[in-house]
Write an enzyme that holds these catalytic residues in place. Structure first.
Site, PDB file in Angstrom:
ATOM      1  N   SER A  86       0.867  -1.184   0.000  1.00  0.00           N
ATOM      2  CA  SER A  86       0.000   0.000   0.000  1.00  0.00           C
ATOM      3  C   SER A  86       0.899   1.228   0.000  1.00  0.00           C
ATOM      4  CB  SER A  86      -0.849  -0.006   1.273  1.00  0.00           C
ATOM      5  OG  SER A  86      -1.459   1.245   1.492  1.00  0.00           O
ATOM      6  N   TYR A 117      -2.156  -1.292  10.384  1.00  0.00           N
ATOM      7  CA  TYR A 117      -2.108  -1.394   8.914  1.00  0.00           C
ATOM      8  C   TYR A 117      -0.763  -0.896   8.385  1.00  0.00           C
ATOM      9  CZ  TYR A 117      -3.933  -1.059   4.102  1.00  0.00           C
ATOM     10  OH  TYR A 117      -4.148  -1.219   2.744  1.00  0.00           O
TER      11      TYR A 117
HETATM   12  P1  NAD Z   1     -11.544  -6.092  -0.237  1.00  0.00           P
HETATM   13  O1  NAD Z   1     -12.134  -6.074   1.131  1.00  0.00           O
HETATM   14  O2  NAD Z   1     -12.427  -5.876  -1.422  1.00  0.00           O
HETATM   15  O3  NAD Z   1     -10.741  -7.444  -0.465  1.00  0.00           O
HETATM   16  C1  NAD Z   1     -10.025  -8.085   0.552  1.00  0.00           C
HETATM   17  C2  NAD Z   1     -10.000  -9.556   0.211  1.00  0.00           C
HETATM   18  O4  NAD Z   1      -9.330 -10.243   1.269  1.00  0.00           O
HETATM   19  C3  NAD Z   1     -11.411 -10.156   0.108  1.00  0.00           C
HETATM   20  O5  NAD Z   1     -11.430 -11.100  -0.937  1.00  0.00           O
HETATM   21  C4  NAD Z   1     -11.585 -10.828   1.457  1.00  0.00           C
HETATM   22  O6  NAD Z   1     -12.481 -11.912   1.403  1.00  0.00           O
HETATM   23  C5  NAD Z   1     -10.159 -11.309   1.694  1.00  0.00           C
HETATM   24  N1  NAD Z   1      -9.878 -11.618   3.090  1.00  0.00           N
HETATM   25  C6  NAD Z   1     -10.110 -10.863   4.204  1.00  0.00           C
HETATM   26  N2  NAD Z   1      -9.752 -11.563   5.303  1.00  0.00           N
HETATM   27  C7  NAD Z   1      -9.281 -12.763   4.879  1.00  0.00           C
HETATM   28  C8  NAD Z   1      -8.801 -13.919   5.536  1.00  0.00           C
HETATM   29  N3  NAD Z   1      -8.723 -13.995   6.870  1.00  0.00           N
HETATM   30  N4  NAD Z   1      -8.410 -14.977   4.772  1.00  0.00           N
HETATM   31  C9  NAD Z   1      -8.508 -14.936   3.424  1.00  0.00           C
HETATM   32  N5  NAD Z   1      -8.974 -13.862   2.749  1.00  0.00           N
HETATM   33  C10 NAD Z   1      -9.364 -12.801   3.471  1.00  0.00           C
HETATM   34  O7  NAD Z   1     -10.356  -5.023  -0.195  1.00  0.00           O
HETATM   35  P2  NAD Z   1      -9.392  -4.481  -1.340  1.00  0.00           P
HETATM   36  O8  NAD Z   1      -9.536  -3.012  -1.314  1.00  0.00           O
HETATM   37  O9  NAD Z   1      -9.580  -5.204  -2.614  1.00  0.00           O
HETATM   38  O10 NAD Z   1      -7.960  -4.833  -0.701  1.00  0.00           O
HETATM   39  C11 NAD Z   1      -7.099  -5.830  -1.202  1.00  0.00           C
HETATM   40  C12 NAD Z   1      -5.664  -5.552  -0.770  1.00  0.00           C
HETATM   41  O11 NAD Z   1      -5.245  -4.302  -1.308  1.00  0.00           O
HETATM   42  C13 NAD Z   1      -5.485  -5.431   0.757  1.00  0.00           C
HETATM   43  O12 NAD Z   1      -4.262  -6.038   1.139  1.00  0.00           O
HETATM   44  C14 NAD Z   1      -5.450  -3.937   0.980  1.00  0.00           C
HETATM   45  O13 NAD Z   1      -4.720  -3.607   2.139  1.00  0.00           O
HETATM   46  C15 NAD Z   1      -4.737  -3.480  -0.286  1.00  0.00           C
HETATM   47  N6  NAD Z   1      -4.958  -2.055  -0.612  1.00  0.00           N
HETATM   48  C16 NAD Z   1      -6.218  -1.588  -0.901  1.00  0.00           C
HETATM   49  C17 NAD Z   1      -6.383  -0.239  -1.221  1.00  0.00           C
HETATM   50  C18 NAD Z   1      -7.742   0.358  -1.590  1.00  0.00           C
HETATM   51  O14 NAD Z   1      -7.842   1.592  -1.713  1.00  0.00           O
HETATM   52  N7  NAD Z   1      -8.774  -0.428  -1.802  1.00  0.00           N
HETATM   53  C19 NAD Z   1      -5.272   0.608  -1.236  1.00  0.00           C
HETATM   54  C20 NAD Z   1      -4.011   0.083  -0.939  1.00  0.00           C
HETATM   55  C21 NAD Z   1      -3.869  -1.257  -0.630  1.00  0.00           C
END
Ligand code: NAD
Length: 257
Positions: free
Chosen positions: A139, A152
């Site tokens: 991130s 985080y």
């Molecule tokens: P999201 O909530 O849509 O997806 C998260 C995924 O992780 C989902 O498929 C969920 O089911 C899965 N998950 C959660 N807990 C779990 C567990 N215990 N075991 C297995 N799977 C699990 O969120 P996202 O925004 O798509 O985030 C995905 C990644 O990207 C994360 O690591 C997040 O930190 C990172 N990220 C997101 C953003 C953003 O703006 N959305 C920005 C930077 C980084």
């Protein structure tokens, strides 16, 4: 570019960024393994849909990324791994002195420790097959901080450091390990927050996006899941064979500030 014959495991891929990355890898010809901690009909149907759409083999395997043994089992159950994308992640926001211990533990386990377990399990398979790509979804918070996000930010900085270490340990092998650092990405989760924020601040959608959500993103645009998928596919290409131990920011200029 074709990734035909490669097996890609993407953790946390039944929604959001993980699903976007799985779709782009499948489009590039890879067989994909989707994952989350649930085991619903929808999860398996999603894999079937992607398999049909791109003419590849797609499977869904349940594994809870908060548990080390399940992280390792995911790799073994998949029967090997050429491309590993560590994407599963959760968030909790609170001042450090009020941060619930169980949320701290869960964030460190899912966002950081899972990467250790899956990489440890996947590397022997990559070595046996003589090729591997590890892409860890960190991130902008792997490079910078924000208040109230101690767990985080700690976990994502940990992922960046761990990626560099694994890159050094595999530097003389045909295996690379990098971290992608997204800024704000428009996922269904983020989209769902917009209507409430519009009501709360009496703002238009555009005002909420630009003045509330994207204050730190100079482009004033979200990154998309397709762009993150494309960046992942690039890191799996021959052009990226000498790119290892680094971070690629997909953040509209956030970390240039
Ligand atoms: P999201 O909530 O849509 O997806 C998260 C995924 O992780 C989902 O498929 C969920 O089911 C899965 N998950 C959660 N807990 C779990 C567990 N215990 N075991 C297995 N799977 C699990 O969120 P996202 O925004 O798509 O985030 C995905 C990644 O990207 C994360 O690591 C997040 O930190 C990172 N990220 C997101 C953003 C953003 O703006 N959305 C920005 C930077 C980084």
């Amino acid at each position: 570019m074709t990734l035909a014959g490669k097996t890609a495991i993407i953790t946390g891929s039944n929604s959001g960024i993980g699903l976007g990355i799985a779709r782009e890898l499948a489009k590039a010809g890879a067989d994909v393994v989707l994952n989350s901690f649930t085991d619903s009909q929808d999860d398996h149907a999603l894999a079937e849909e992607i398999g049909k759409e791109f003419g590849i083999t797609a499977r869904y395997i349940k594994a809870d990324m908060s548990k080390g043994d399940e992280c390792r089992n995911l790799i073994e159950q998949a029967g090997g791994c050429d491309i590993l994308v560590n994407n599963a992640g959760i968030q909790h926001v609170a001042p450090v002195d009020e941060f619930p211990v169980d949320r701290w533990d869960a964030i460190i386990a899912i966002n950081m420790n899972s990467n250790f377990h899956t990489m440890a399990a996947a590397l022997p398979h990559m070595r046996k097959r003589g090729w591997g790509r590890i892409v860890n979804i960190a991130s902008a918070h792997g490079l910078t901080a924000s208040p109230y996000k101690a767990a985080y930010v700690a976990a994502k900085h940990g992922v960046v450091g761990m990626s560099k270490t694994v890159a050094l340990e595999t530097a003389q092998e045909p295996i690379t390990c990098n971290a992608i650092c997204p800024g704000y990405v428009l996922t269904p989760l983020v989209e769902a927050q917009i209507p409430d924020t519009m009501r709360e601040y009496d703002m238009t959608r555009d005002e909420v996006v630009k003045n509330v959500m994207l204050t730190r993103q100079p482009s004033k645009e979200f990154a998309t899941v397709e762009q993150l998928g494309g960046t992942t596919v690039f890191l799996c290409s021959d052009a990226a064979a000498q790119i290892t131990g680094t971070t690629i920011s997909v953040d509209g200029g956030w970390t240039a500030l």
